[in-house]
Design an enzyme around this catalytic site. Sequence first.
Site, short mmCIF file in Angstrom:
data_model
loop_
_atom_site.label_atom_id
_atom_site.label_comp_id
_atom_site.label_asym_id
_atom_site.label_seq_id
_atom_site.Cartn_x
_atom_site.Cartn_y
_atom_site.Cartn_z
N THR A 74 34.04 44.15 40.77
CA THR A 74 34.88 44.98 39.90
C THR A 74 35.32 46.22 40.65
O THR A 74 34.63 46.67 41.56
CB THR A 74 34.01 45.38 38.69
OG1 THR A 74 33.84 44.23 37.89
CG2 THR A 74 34.63 46.48 37.85
N ARG A 83 34.45 37.09 25.57
CA ARG A 83 33.51 38.14 25.97
C ARG A 83 34.26 39.36 26.54
O ARG A 83 35.16 39.22 27.36
CB ARG A 83 32.55 37.59 27.03
CG ARG A 83 31.52 38.59 27.55
CD ARG A 83 31.92 39.19 28.87
NE ARG A 83 30.82 39.93 29.50
CZ ARG A 83 30.96 40.73 30.54
NH1 ARG A 83 32.15 40.90 31.08
NH2 ARG A 83 29.95 41.35 31.05
N VAL A 84 33.90 40.55 26.08
CA VAL A 84 34.42 41.78 26.65
C VAL A 84 33.24 42.53 27.24
O VAL A 84 32.18 42.63 26.61
CB VAL A 84 35.11 42.64 25.56
CG1 VAL A 84 35.56 43.97 26.14
CG2 VAL A 84 36.30 41.90 24.97
N GLY A 85 33.39 43.02 28.45
CA GLY A 85 32.28 43.73 29.12
C GLY A 85 32.42 45.23 29.03
O GLY A 85 33.28 45.77 28.31
N ASP A 86 31.57 45.92 29.80
CA ASP A 86 31.53 47.38 29.77
C ASP A 86 32.83 48.01 30.24
O ASP A 86 33.15 49.14 29.88
CB ASP A 86 30.40 47.89 30.67
CG ASP A 86 30.66 47.50 32.12
OD1 ASP A 86 30.75 46.29 32.40
OD2 ASP A 86 30.79 48.41 32.97
N THR A 115 29.77 49.85 37.45
CA THR A 115 29.98 48.44 37.77
C THR A 115 28.65 47.71 37.79
O THR A 115 27.62 48.33 38.07
CB THR A 115 30.70 48.27 39.13
OG1 THR A 115 30.74 46.88 39.46
CG2 THR A 115 30.00 49.02 40.25
N GLY A 116 28.67 46.43 37.48
CA GLY A 116 27.44 45.66 37.46
C GLY A 116 27.38 44.81 36.23
O GLY A 116 28.42 44.37 35.72
N GLY A 168 27.65 44.12 32.82
CA GLY A 168 28.25 44.87 31.72
C GLY A 168 27.36 44.95 30.49
O GLY A 168 27.31 45.98 29.80
N1 ASP Z 1 30.85 45.32 34.77
C1 ASP Z 1 31.70 44.14 34.85
C2 ASP Z 1 31.51 43.30 33.62
O1 ASP Z 1 30.38 43.13 33.19
C3 ASP Z 1 31.43 43.29 36.05
C4 ASP Z 1 31.34 44.06 37.34
O2 ASP Z 1 31.16 45.28 37.37
O3 ASP Z 1 31.48 43.40 38.36
O4 ASP Z 1 32.45 42.73 33.15
#
Ligand code: ASP
Length: 340
Positions: free
Chosen positions: A187, A215-218, A238-239, A241
């Site tokens: 990301t 799905r919606v992430g952080d 990032t990481g 979510g």
């Molecule tokens: N944080 C992002 C998500 O969970 C993924 C990422 O940071 O690579 O969608």
Amino acid sequence: MSDYGIVVHGGAGSLTPSSKSTISLRKRILVQAASVGYESLTKRGSSLDAIVEAIKVLEDSKVFNAGSGSSLTLEGKVTADAALMTGELRCGAIGCASIAKNPISLARQVMDRSDHVFFVGNEGLQKFADATGFRQEPLEPTNERLKQYKKNIRLMKKGAVKTWPKNYRLVKNYLQKNQLSPETSDTVGAVAVDSTSKVSAGVSTGGRWLKLPGRVGDSAVIGAGIYADDFAGAASATGAGEEIIRVCLSKTVCDLMRIGADAQTACEAAIDILTARRGYGTAGVIAVDRFGRFGSARNTEMLQCSFRFRSMRRSVAVVLPSENPPKQIKVSTDLTRLNF
Ligand code: ASP
């Protein structure tokens, strides 16, 4: 004395064979993104323009998990999340979208042209884009991502993907009939502080590999994937979510800066909180505070970043676990007195 500049990130995760082989390419693009963002900062002066320009470079690169290089859902589709925020608490976010080549620009359109903060799904976004004249361009998976998708599906079928245990139980049957991944999450995001101490944060992602449709992430969630407040600073995470949302990671970093922590201390403390509650390998975060100090921290093997501040001669990329962020100037302590 204070400083101004930009930090960009290209995701947190572990050093996989495929990430190893593209390290120098990644560094080059991260440096380019920070340099483009910094140039915008010096020419146009706004931290918001700077983060948008930097993120567009990363989205267009096809190398990171954003924009044209987005990872794919379980069904092999691209559904992007992106958000941005200024220190005046203006913000825009989009979730599950595949109608913009640069999702960060669509998030900016939401902020600039609507009274809302957050749109989810193509249906409403298409109407909004039509009404505001935003150019729609479908986000299609690249060949490289399709190859990775097939490999990930094979792994998931074998039960070798540990990332999503509940999802795996849900989709087992689907996998038998149709065609998930230990992945480096690439990301992209950026935080900037301009010469008048105004801050902004942004983030853009295809989301996690093999996520379930919808799905919606952080990255689309204000407070989790990003936060910015001129009385504190700006942060971009990032990481995983699902874990970042649970601790509102970016807001936590900003809250700590608001009560006097410098950007680096705030990033480390927020990551410590996340690690204590949800374990290692969950996230990385970058931040700037309103005095132009920057920070980055992770509980993953690596966090791919690049830094460009007025006090530096050039942009510096930090990707490998052994590499350290560049030195930053000391800010005189009377400048950092609390100001609510
Ligand atoms: N944080 C992002 C998500 O969970 C993924 C990422 O940071 O690579 O969608």
